[in-house]
Write an enzyme that holds these catalytic residues in place. Sequence first.
Site, PDB file in Angstrom:
ATOM      1  N   ASP A   8       0.465  -0.825  -0.056  1.00 18.31           N
ATOM      2  CA  ASP A   8       0.267  -0.066  -0.507  1.00 18.31           C
ATOM      3  C   ASP A   8       1.268   0.975   0.001  1.00 18.31           C
ATOM      4  O   ASP A   8       2.097   1.416   0.067  1.00 18.31           O
ATOM      5  CB  ASP A   8      -0.765   0.111   1.155  1.00 18.31           C
ATOM      6  CG  ASP A   8      -0.179   0.294   2.507  1.00 18.31           C
ATOM      7  OD1 ASP A   8       1.387   0.338   2.555  1.00 18.31           O
ATOM      8  OD2 ASP A   8      -1.298   0.493   3.871  1.00 18.31           O
ATOM      9  N   GLU A  72      -1.154  -6.678   6.189  1.00 15.63           N
ATOM     10  CA  GLU A  72      -0.900  -7.585   4.479  1.00 15.63           C
ATOM     11  C   GLU A  72      -0.454  -8.802   5.041  1.00 15.63           C
ATOM     12  O   GLU A  72      -1.293  -9.733   4.052  1.00 15.63           O
ATOM     13  CB  GLU A  72       0.277  -6.725   4.584  1.00 15.63           C
ATOM     14  CG  GLU A  72       0.019  -5.341   3.924  1.00 15.63           C
ATOM     15  CD  GLU A  72       0.050  -3.981   4.803  1.00 15.63           C
ATOM     16  OE1 GLU A  72      -0.781  -3.288   4.643  1.00 15.63           O
ATOM     17  OE2 GLU A  72       0.664  -4.289   6.129  1.00 15.63           O
ATOM     18  N   HIS A  99      11.631 -23.105  10.113  1.00 15.19           N
ATOM     19  CA  HIS A  99      10.894 -23.032  10.517  1.00 15.19           C
ATOM     20  C   HIS A  99       8.968 -23.523   9.733  1.00 15.19           C
ATOM     21  O   HIS A  99       8.973 -24.658  10.156  1.00 15.19           O
ATOM     22  CB  HIS A  99       9.979 -23.552  12.415  1.00 15.19           C
ATOM     23  CG  HIS A  99      11.649 -23.323  12.853  1.00 15.19           C
ATOM     24  ND1 HIS A  99      11.658 -23.417  14.162  1.00 15.19           N
ATOM     25  CD2 HIS A  99      12.890 -23.992  12.759  1.00 15.19           C
ATOM     26  CE1 HIS A  99      12.967 -22.895  15.095  1.00 15.19           C
ATOM     27  NE2 HIS A  99      13.499 -24.347  14.188  1.00 15.19           N
TER      28      HIS A  99
END
Length: 148
Positions: A8, A72, A99
């Site tokens: 944005d 986001e 991970h």
Amino acid sequence: MKIALGSDHAGFNYKEKVKNFLKESCLEVIDCGTFAPDPPVDYPDYVRPAALLVAQGQADRAIVFGGSGNGEAMVANKVKGIRCAYCFNEESARLGRLHNDANAISIGQRLISEEMALKIVKIFLETPFEGGRHIPRIKKMMEYENAS
């Protein structure tokens, strides 16, 4: 490696810096916008297309940007097959890949320095997935995604 970017107005400057860094590193970039720092811009309109490119196999990874990076990450994680890690330091980027096999990251321009953002991107691109004990967890994430 092909990287999709979405942002944005509040993350625009970091998106541009990261885009230049990726191109200098000889990586292909797909810029999903926004293309100017002028508000108001609704981040889902630019983050979702970047995430979809990864989910559809048209990009290898996505990096999305906003003021905080929270919204986001939430938008990216709504796309089936996306594991977007919200990254705010080197360790969060490293563990997101190591991970969680993150295929996207979210960065908040208002919360971290430009230097840290570039370190995060570098770690995101260079860190492999550890596999092993983490594979069943990734499979569970995918099962939960399919169950919703």
